[in-house]
Scaffold this motif. Structure first.
Motif, PDB file in Angstrom:
ATOM      1  N   SER A   6       4.972 -18.806   8.434  1.00 51.05           N
ATOM      2  CA  SER A   6       5.453 -17.561   8.180  1.00 51.05           C
ATOM      3  C   SER A   6       5.129 -17.115   6.674  1.00 51.05           C
ATOM      4  CB  SER A   6       6.661 -18.483   7.063  1.00 51.05           C
ATOM      5  OG  SER A   6       7.335 -17.492   6.652  1.00 51.05           O
ATOM      6  N   GLY A   7       5.296 -15.670   6.682  1.00 49.92           N
ATOM      7  CA  GLY A   7       4.433 -15.723   4.466  1.00 49.92           C
ATOM      8  C   GLY A   7       5.401 -13.918   4.888  1.00 49.92           C
ATOM      9  N   GLU A   8       4.548 -13.428   3.439  1.00 46.72           N
ATOM     10  CA  GLU A   8       4.624 -12.193   3.199  1.00 46.72           C
ATOM     11  C   GLU A   8       3.892 -11.345   3.161  1.00 46.72           C
ATOM     12  OE1 GLU A   8       4.237 -10.546  -0.940  1.00 46.72           O
ATOM     13  OE2 GLU A   8       5.916 -11.970  -0.574  1.00 46.72           O
ATOM     14  N   LEU A   9       4.990  -9.829   3.846  1.00 54.84           N
ATOM     15  CA  LEU A   9       3.401  -8.550   4.349  1.00 54.84           C
ATOM     16  C   LEU A   9       3.792  -7.703   3.596  1.00 54.84           C
ATOM     17  CD1 LEU A   9       1.970  -8.727   7.364  1.00 54.84           C
ATOM     18  CD2 LEU A   9       3.530  -7.399   8.564  1.00 54.84           C
ATOM     19  N   THR A  10       2.735  -6.874   3.270  1.00 50.90           N
ATOM     20  CA  THR A  10       2.813  -5.870   2.223  1.00 50.90           C
ATOM     21  C   THR A  10       1.847  -4.774   3.247  1.00 50.90           C
ATOM     22  OG1 THR A  10       2.259  -7.709   0.078  1.00 50.90           O
ATOM     23  CG2 THR A  10       1.525  -5.004   0.263  1.00 50.90           C
ATOM     24  N   ILE A  11       2.489  -3.822   2.934  1.00 47.37           N
ATOM     25  CA  ILE A  11       2.700  -2.698   3.343  1.00 47.37           C
ATOM     26  C   ILE A  11       2.320  -1.042   2.769  1.00 47.37           C
ATOM     27  CG2 ILE A  11       3.264  -0.683   5.122  1.00 47.37           C
ATOM     28  CD1 ILE A  11       4.926  -3.533   6.384  1.00 47.37           C
ATOM     29  N   GLU A  12       1.581  -1.042   2.789  1.00 49.74           N
ATOM     30  CA  GLU A  12       0.705   0.255   1.778  1.00 49.74           C
ATOM     31  C   GLU A  12       0.950   1.034   2.726  1.00 49.74           C
ATOM     32  OE1 GLU A  12      -0.253   0.353  -1.537  1.00 49.74           O
ATOM     33  OE2 GLU A  12      -0.172  -1.652  -1.452  1.00 49.74           O
ATOM     34  N   SER A  13       1.594   2.722   2.591  1.00 51.29           N
ATOM     35  CA  SER A  13       1.718   3.320   2.573  1.00 51.29           C
ATOM     36  C   SER A  13       1.091   5.278   1.919  1.00 51.29           C
ATOM     37  CB  SER A  13       3.041   3.700   3.517  1.00 51.29           C
ATOM     38  OG  SER A  13       3.684   4.244   2.554  1.00 51.29           O
ATOM     39  N   ALA A  14       0.839   5.985   2.350  1.00 51.19           N
ATOM     40  CA  ALA A  14       0.484   7.035   1.893  1.00 51.19           C
ATOM     41  C   ALA A  14       1.768   7.721   1.711  1.00 51.19           C
ATOM     42  CB  ALA A  14       0.311   8.216   2.800  1.00 51.19           C
TER      43      ALA A  14
END
Length: 187
Positions: free
Chosen positions: A125-133
């Protein structure tokens, strides 16, 4: 259960549909067993007499209220949290009565990273970080099953989406077979 097609564009397909990791419902299940056991034991301990029925009913009502808050609400929250990766965007939906959501077009995603503690590595399992414009900042998705695989899938989908957009903007017609990787668009 498939994600509702009414939320997808005509040429959009669901690539992966996830809920939070199954271990997020571990404690609600433990609470269920504890509350049912304690309520049963408590109802059995009620002494005989005129008030026995009322006291047993009170024990059952307290048990049901505990089950509602400790079991039903977390299970509904888990079931109504959706992380959906499509061929065009990432969709996040959460909420039972009040809902919140966010859609991020694959073209707007600038970075995808994941983080796992030792425990999360063990349970995959884990944490997902999504950077977006844009001004919204990073989107952090927690308790993602196979977070490393999802991160790699998102990166692949972002690249594939960029290729698709480049070919579409260059006037590429699907009937032509000029591009060596044309087969991947035939899905």
């Amino acid at each position: 259960m498939p994600y509702p097609d009414k939320l997808l564009a005509d040429d959009e397909e669901v690539v992966r549909h996830l809920h939070p990791h199954w271990l997020t419902i571990f404690w609600p299940i433990v609470w269920f067993l504890l509350v049912v056991g304690a309520a049963s034991f408590g109802a059995a301990l009620v002494p005989e007499g005129r008030q026995q029925g009322v006291l047993r009913l009170a024990v059952v009502v307290v048990g049901l209220l505990l089950l509602l808050f400790l079991v039903v609400v977390p299970l509904l929250r888990w079931r109504t949290t959706h992380y959906v990766i499509t061929t065009h965007r990432l969709l996040f939906r959460q909420g039972v009565l009040a809902r919140r959501g966010r859609d991020i077009g694959l073209a707007r995603i600038t970075d995808v990273s994941y983080r796992q503690t030792l425990w999360e590595r063990l349970i995959n399992s884990g944490e997902l970080t999504i950077e977006s414009a844009g001004d919204a900042g990073a989107t952090v998705l927690e308790a993602i099953p196979d977070s490393e695989g999802v991160q790699q899938l998102l990166n692949h989908m972002v690249e594939e989406d960029a290729d698709r957009r480049a070919w579409e903007s260059a006037g590429y017609v699907r009937g032509e077979r000029d591009h060596p990787e044309d087969d991947r668009y035939e899905r």
